[in-house]
Scaffold this motif. Structure first.
Motif, PDB file in Angstrom:
ATOM      1  N   ALA A 132       2.933  10.060   7.159  1.00 19.73           N
ATOM      2  CA  ALA A 132       1.504   9.753   7.325  1.00 19.73           C
ATOM      3  C   ALA A 132       1.127   9.734   8.798  1.00 19.73           C
ATOM      4  O   ALA A 132       1.969   9.503   9.670  1.00 19.73           O
ATOM      5  CB  ALA A 132       1.187   8.401   6.687  1.00 19.73           C
ATOM      6  N   VAL A 169      -0.202   6.840   1.061  1.00 19.43           N
ATOM      7  CA  VAL A 169       1.039   6.421   1.706  1.00 19.43           C
ATOM      8  C   VAL A 169       1.824   5.607   0.694  1.00 19.43           C
ATOM      9  O   VAL A 169       1.317   4.643   0.139  1.00 19.43           O
ATOM     10  CB  VAL A 169       0.755   5.541   2.954  1.00 19.43           C
ATOM     11  CG1 VAL A 169       2.050   5.050   3.577  1.00 19.43           C
ATOM     12  CG2 VAL A 169      -0.073   6.299   3.978  1.00 19.43           C
ATOM     13  N   SER A 170       3.054   6.048   0.423  1.00 18.58           N
ATOM     14  CA  SER A 170       3.911   5.308  -0.501  1.00 18.58           C
ATOM     15  C   SER A 170       5.124   4.789   0.254  1.00 18.58           C
ATOM     16  O   SER A 170       5.831   5.546   0.915  1.00 18.58           O
ATOM     17  CB  SER A 170       4.371   6.184  -1.659  1.00 18.58           C
ATOM     18  OG  SER A 170       5.252   5.442  -2.492  1.00 18.58           O
ATOM     19  N   LEU A 171       5.336   3.492   0.143  1.00 22.48           N
ATOM     20  CA  LEU A 171       6.503   2.862   0.764  1.00 22.48           C
ATOM     21  C   LEU A 171       7.591   2.625  -0.262  1.00 22.48           C
ATOM     22  O   LEU A 171       8.619   2.024   0.049  1.00 22.48           O
ATOM     23  CB  LEU A 171       6.101   1.530   1.404  1.00 22.48           C
ATOM     24  CG  LEU A 171       4.953   1.595   2.414  1.00 22.48           C
ATOM     25  CD1 LEU A 171       4.663   0.210   2.973  1.00 22.48           C
ATOM     26  CD2 LEU A 171       5.259   2.564   3.537  1.00 22.48           C
ATOM     27  N   SER A 225       7.304   8.596   5.250  1.00 20.25           N
ATOM     28  CA  SER A 225       6.032   8.953   4.600  1.00 20.25           C
ATOM     29  C   SER A 225       5.353  10.158   5.231  1.00 20.25           C
ATOM     30  O   SER A 225       4.599  10.861   4.565  1.00 20.25           O
ATOM     31  CB  SER A 225       5.069   7.767   4.618  1.00 20.25           C
ATOM     32  OG  SER A 225       4.477   7.612   5.897  1.00 20.25           O
ATOM     33  N   ALA A 239      10.269   3.278   5.666  1.00 21.87           N
ATOM     34  CA  ALA A 239       9.420   3.951   4.685  1.00 21.87           C
ATOM     35  C   ALA A 239       8.230   4.626   5.362  1.00 21.87           C
ATOM     36  O   ALA A 239       7.822   5.722   4.960  1.00 21.87           O
ATOM     37  CB  ALA A 239       8.946   2.950   3.629  1.00 21.87           C
ATOM     38  N   SER A 267      -2.817   2.893   2.336  1.00 22.04           N
ATOM     39  CA  SER A 267      -3.504   4.088   1.843  1.00 22.04           C
ATOM     40  C   SER A 267      -5.016   3.928   1.938  1.00 22.04           C
ATOM     41  O   SER A 267      -5.714   4.847   2.380  1.00 22.04           O
ATOM     42  CB  SER A 267      -3.107   4.377   0.391  1.00 22.04           C
ATOM     43  OG  SER A 267      -1.742   4.718   0.300  1.00 22.04           O
ATOM     44  N   SER A 270       1.638  -0.388   0.181  1.00 20.39           N
ATOM     45  CA  SER A 270       1.344   1.046   0.008  1.00 20.39           C
ATOM     46  C   SER A 270      -0.137   1.235  -0.271  1.00 20.39           C
ATOM     47  O   SER A 270      -0.787   2.114   0.313  1.00 20.39           O
ATOM     48  CB  SER A 270       2.160   1.623  -1.154  1.00 20.39           C
ATOM     49  OG  SER A 270       3.534   1.612  -0.883  1.00 20.39           O
TER      50      SER A 270
END
Length: 106
Positions: free
Chosen positions: A26, A102-104, A24, A20, A95, A91
């Motif tokens: 990120a 950031v989304s997992l 992302s 993830a 973040s 997440s």
């Protein structure tokens, strides 16, 4: 849950987190630094550690915002204090610390 089941479930969770993070996009550096220990480094140099804790059969997260313990409830990893699910909570934690969304999940 026996040790083998725990290692399988925790290993899958750590691998899911790593995948993830890759998706992302990120600005994070991350790596499995040893068996069962994932280190996530933010652009400011701060770190988040996600590790398998064999004795407690939990996944532990250490971040600037605190330490969190997650236990398998038969369906997902739940925070032992607040009941939050690991991927959603992580997440939010990442973040906050990274200063970017950031989304997992998904």
């Amino acid at each position: 849950m026996n040790d083998r089941e725990f290692h399988t479930l925790a290993g899958a969770a750590l691998q899911q987190i790593e995948s993830a993070l890759e998706r992302s996009g990120a600005d994070l550096d991350y790596a499995m630094v040893s068996d069962g220990v994932l280190e996530i480094e933010c652009s400011d140099g701060s770190k988040i550690i996600v590790n398998r804790h064999d004795a407690a059969k939990e996944i532990w997260v250490a971040a600037r915002s605190g330490g969190f313990h997650y236990r398998w409830d038969g369906h997902c990893w739940q925070d032992t204090r607040h009941g939050k699910e690991l991927m959603a909570a992580l997440s939010r934690i990442i973040s906050q610390q990274a200063g970017e969304t950031v989304s997992l999940l998904g």
